[in-house]
Structure formats: structure tokens, C-alpha cells
Design an enzyme around this catalytic site. Structure first.
Site, PDB file in Angstrom:
ATOM      1  N   TYR A 153       8.998  -9.162  39.536  1.00 54.10           N
ATOM      2  CA  TYR A 153       8.732  -8.204  40.607  1.00 54.10           C
ATOM      3  C   TYR A 153       9.718  -8.475  41.731  1.00 54.10           C
ATOM      4  CZ  TYR A 153       6.234  -5.828  44.439  1.00 54.10           C
ATOM      5  OH  TYR A 153       5.887  -5.015  45.487  1.00 54.10           O
ATOM      6  N   ASP A 250      16.624 -13.604  43.274  1.00 56.53           N
ATOM      7  CA  ASP A 250      15.558 -13.207  44.177  1.00 56.53           C
ATOM      8  C   ASP A 250      14.682 -14.436  44.397  1.00 56.53           C
ATOM      9  OD1 ASP A 250      13.482 -12.215  45.576  1.00 56.53           O
ATOM     10  OD2 ASP A 250      12.946 -10.623  44.167  1.00 56.53           O
ATOM     11  N   LYS A 278       8.808 -14.517  52.213  1.00 59.53           N
ATOM     12  CA  LYS A 278       7.544 -15.254  52.164  1.00 59.53           C
ATOM     13  C   LYS A 278       7.520 -16.555  52.974  1.00 59.53           C
ATOM     14  CE  LYS A 278       5.993 -13.201  47.770  1.00 59.53           C
ATOM     15  NZ  LYS A 278       4.949 -12.279  48.172  1.00 59.53           N
TER      16      LYS A 278
END
Ligand SMILES: Cc1ncc(COP(=O)(O)O)c(C=O)c1O
Length: 451
Positions: A153, A250, A278
Site C-alpha cells: 500500500y 516507500d 508516520k
């Protein structure tokens, strides 16, 4: 929306006030929450977060392993991070013109720590960062297609919101994750199997000089924890170089969590571009796109650049100060030693429980991340994790919630340990896990996904 199973038999804990407030929320917000995967059962209205704990509106306290999907690496409400944010706000929040000393300082720190980061830009969410990374890769190469991996994702935009946790029959086929996505955009996305260099090589050969970027989670944490096989990331590096394709790591989950330099500092493979998010500001909204100067210089923040980059809130003092404080703590204190040791203790304990109870399960993880798949290994790609017994996975977590342990009750989600967790938390969690697994072994599950 993900409503999994029924909450009717949850023991011990009351959720009346959470239920009441959740119904109120639904009157004003579709589904009552502000991000899809927050809609779990039982409904939770959280009124307090502190260290390694969250507390709901009924006063139920949980040891939190969900960690908001990853940000509170140092623990919720870390006092130093919060203090530095408050101090910064007393000076300035968002001038919105030029640049601030905080932005310069943070860009410098990221450049120092992240091996691939020659130049750095800030945005506010991981989706923005991956969007910008892909766009600049297209601008740099003059190509259209991108290559991602099944089960990974990278955010909510059309190029990557496909083939995530797909039903088994969709593996190998386009699997858009939302209505309203543009087929023209998705048609430019190639999907390969994680850990299969053959698959990637075939795709790059079949689409010679068409693939602008390969985007990969260096550890595939959106399917729990699927580690790259030895040679996989190195092989991606070689293939990307050979085909003139931009390699994007990523590291929105892995960045700072596994190492201040991201997983690339551990595996020794340098991507062309990196995205971070995050954990880098310990809960404050911040994302980074960084990488090779010759690619980053395409962004229109530089006069003459051709890849548009903007954002009203980019570089705001709150996020900058939070990240600088987070980095200071990570540089100064043995955060990674602590969370890796606790991760190890948790995985070892779970492994022993698995053996004692003779369970068909696999304990997985890396560093501060852990989870138990209800299936046997090896676990190397999405085609493996589809064998996970989702009903048992969710039931296990619901039962743990009833005992004050919070791991989000959604299939394949990883758990996070932070600097605020203590050995005693891990040991209490292991006790609860063993009790719950014994109960589940004694009484086979009653309904799909429910307790
Ligand atoms: C690897 C990865 N990349 C990008 C994103 C998107 O980040 P955000 O939710 O901040 O937009 C996520 C979010 O879970 C992620 O796990």
C-alpha cells in the site's frame, strides 16, 4: 468499510459510552470516523492516549500495539516532542512564504541520516509523498508506467490504490480498491509479486523504456511483515538501473521505526527516491520525499523545475519541531535497542506459546513489529498471506481487546512496539495471548470473524 464479525459476546468490558458517542459521530460523519480502517468493532471512542496506553470513553484502558498504524514511535504524547512543538508555536506556525530555519535544519538532518537523501522536500501525508515521488519519476524519465507489488500500500491515489489486500481470485488481475478511480491511470500500473525478481524482469522487458518507477515497501508491512528475501532489494536496484527506471523505497512505515536512516541503512541498498511518513514526527503530520538531486531538482520549488510541488501546510513549524525533537531523542537515547529487544522478547514468547499449544501459526516481525499469522510458512509474498485464517486472526484480537490489549482487529495488520512499552507490558501481553489462544483451541470459533 470494514465491519468484521459481531461484538455480541465480548466479555468484561463495557462500551456503552463509546457506542453512544459513536452513534452521535455517525450523524455528522459518514461511518463516524475519519479514515476507513478506523471503523472497527467494537466501536471505539478514544479519550486519552499516553505512552503505551490508550483509554476509551468508558474508561477501559488498553496496552496499545496499534500505535495509530505506526506514528508514536517514542510513545503517545512524548513530553519532549510536545514541549518542542509548543515552544516552536510561540515563535511562528505557518508563514507560508520563503522558508524557515526549522525547515532548513530538518532537511539537513534527514540528508545526514537517510543514505539516499541528497535533497529533501516536506509534505503532510504519506499519500502526498508517494504521489509526488511517482510524478517526479515520470517527469524525470519521460515515461508513464509505474510498477508496484501485490499486497503493498502506498496511499490513496489512483496510480497505487490497486492490488492491495486483494481477494485470491484477483491476484494477477487489476484490483482497484475504490470506486471512482480512473481506468486510464490504473492502466499505467503494473503489479508484480513481492520477492519475485523474475516477475519484475519480465514486466520491465515487456514494457521496455515505458516504466518510470518501481515503488516498493522494502519490508512489506502492509501485509503484516513480509521480509525481502536476500538479494531481492539488490536485484530491484540492478534491474531499475539497467532499465533506466527510478527506484522508490516507500519507507513511510519503516523510516525511523527500523533505523534513523530507514531500512535502506540496514539493507545497504540505495534507492533513487525515498518517501517517509508516520513515525518521523512521532504523531504529528509530516511526510518527506527525498532522493537524488538530479531527480529532486525537477520539482517546481526550484525555478525551472517541471514537476509541480505545493501544499499550504508544507513545512509548518509544528511538524518540523516534532520531527526535530523525535530525531534528537533517536540520536541520543537507545530507542532502537529498546524496541528491538522488546520486539524480540514478544516474538520469542509468542513462538514458545505456539509450540506449547501446537498451533498452526507463524510468528513474524522485524525490530519493533510483530504479528501472528494463523497459517504455516514460508511467507514470502501476498500469495502466501492469503492463506491466513482471517476469522481466527480477528477473533484472537477481539478476545485480546476484552483483556486490555489492543491490536487492531483487522486481517493482516501488524503490531507496533514503541519506546514507552516496558518488559512488563510484553509479559502481560504474552500471558493474555496464551490464555486467549488456549480458549480458542478449546472452543472452536463460532462465526466468521466474530468471537
Ligand atoms: C507504506 C505506506 N505508504 C504510504 C502510506 C500513506 O500514508 P498516509 O496514510 O499518511 O497518506 C501508507 C499508509 O499506511 C503506508 O503504509
Amino acid at each position: 468499510m470494514q465491519f468484521e464479525g459481531s461484538r455480541k459476546t465480548l466479555p468484561e468490558r463495557r462500551h456503552n459510552e463509546s457506542d453512544r458517542l459513536y452513534e452521535l459521530a455517525c450523524q455528522f460523519m459518514p461511518g463516524g470516523v475519519n479514515s476507513t480502517l478506523r471503523n472497527v468493532l467494537p466501536h471505539l471512542v478514544i479519550t486519552r492516549t499516553a505512552g503505551a496506553r490508550i483509554t476509551d470513553a468508558d474508561g477501559n484502558e488498553y496496552i496499545d500495539y496499534q500505535g495509530a498504524f505506526g506514528p508514536p514511535l517514542l510513545g503517545h504524547n512524548h513530553p519532549e516532542v510536545n514541549r518542542r512543538v509548543t515552544e516552536a508555536l510561540e515563535r511562528s506556525l505557518l508563514p507560508g512564504v520563503g522558508v524557515t530555519p526549522l525547515e532548513i535544519e530538518l532537511a539537513q538532518k534527514i540528508q545526514r541520516h537517510v543514505p539516499s537523501a541528497q535533497k529533501v522536500l516536506f509534505s503532510n501525508s504519506g499519500s502526498e509523498a508517494t504521489f509526488h515521488a511517482l510524478r517526479v519519476a515520470r517527469a524525470f524519465t519521460g515515461r508513464r508506467k509505474i510498477l508496484k507489488f501485490q499486497g503493498c500500500y502506498h496511499g490513496f491515489h489512483d496510480a497505487v490504490l490497486t492490488n492491495i489486500l486483494s481477494p485470491v481470485e484477483k491476484i494477477g488481475h487489476p484490483d482497484p480498491h475504490s470506486a471512482g478511480m480512473l481506468p486510464e491511470v490504473m492502466a499505467q500500473t503494473l503489479v508484480c509479486a513481492f520477492n519475485s525478481l523474475d516477475d519484475v524482469e519480465q514486466a520491465l522487458r515487456a514494457h521496455k523504456r515505458e516504466v518510470a518507477a518501481i515503488i516498493v515497501e522494502p519490508v512489506a508491512h502492509n501485509m503484516g511483515c513480509v521480509l525481502p528475501k536476500p538479494g531481492f532489494l539488490e536485484g530491484l536496484r540492478q534491474l531499475a538501473t539497467a532499465h533506466g527506471t527510478v527506484l522508490i523505497f516507500d519507507e513511510v512505515i519503516t523510516g525511523f521505526r527500523h533505523h534513523l536512516g530507514g531500512y535502506q541503512a540496514i539493507c545497504g541498498v540505495k534507492p533513487d527516491l525515498t518517501t517517509l511518513g508516520k513515525a518521523i514526527a512521532n504523531g504529528f503530520p509530516l511526510a518527506v520525499v527525498c532522493g537524488k538531486a538530479e531527480i529532486m531538482d525537477h520539482f517546481t520549488t526550484r525555478p525551472g523545475g517541471d514537476a509541480y510541488f505545493a501544499g499550504t501546510f508544507n513545512g509548518n513549524a509544528m511538524s518540523m519541531a516534532a520531527a526535530l525533537a523525535t530525531i534528537d531523542v533517536l540520536e541520543r537515547e537507545p530507542v532502537h535497542r529498546h524496541i528491538f529487544a522488546l520486539g524480540e522478547r514478544m516474538r520469542r514468547g509468542l513462538q514458545e506459546i505456539r509450540q506449547r499449544l501446537d498451533l498452526r501459526a507463524t510468528v513474524a516481525g522485524f525490530g519493533s513489529i510483530f504479528l501472528t499469522y494463523f497459517m504455516e510458512g514460508p511467507i514470502e509474498s501476498y500469495s502466501d498471506v492469503v492463506r491466513n485464517d482471517a476469522a481466527r486472526f480477528v477473533e484472537y484480537r477481539r478476545r485480546l481487546m476484552a483483556r486490555g490489549i489492543f491490536k487492531i482487529p483487522l486481517n493482516l495488520k501488524r503490531n507496533h512496539i514503541g519506546y514507552a512499552h516496558r518488559e512488563a507490558d510484553i509479559d502481560r501481553t504474552l500471558e493474555a495471548c496464551e490464555r486467549v489462544l488456549k480458549e480458542m483451541t478449546a472452543a472452536p470459533q463460532t462465526s466468521a470473524g466474530g468471537v
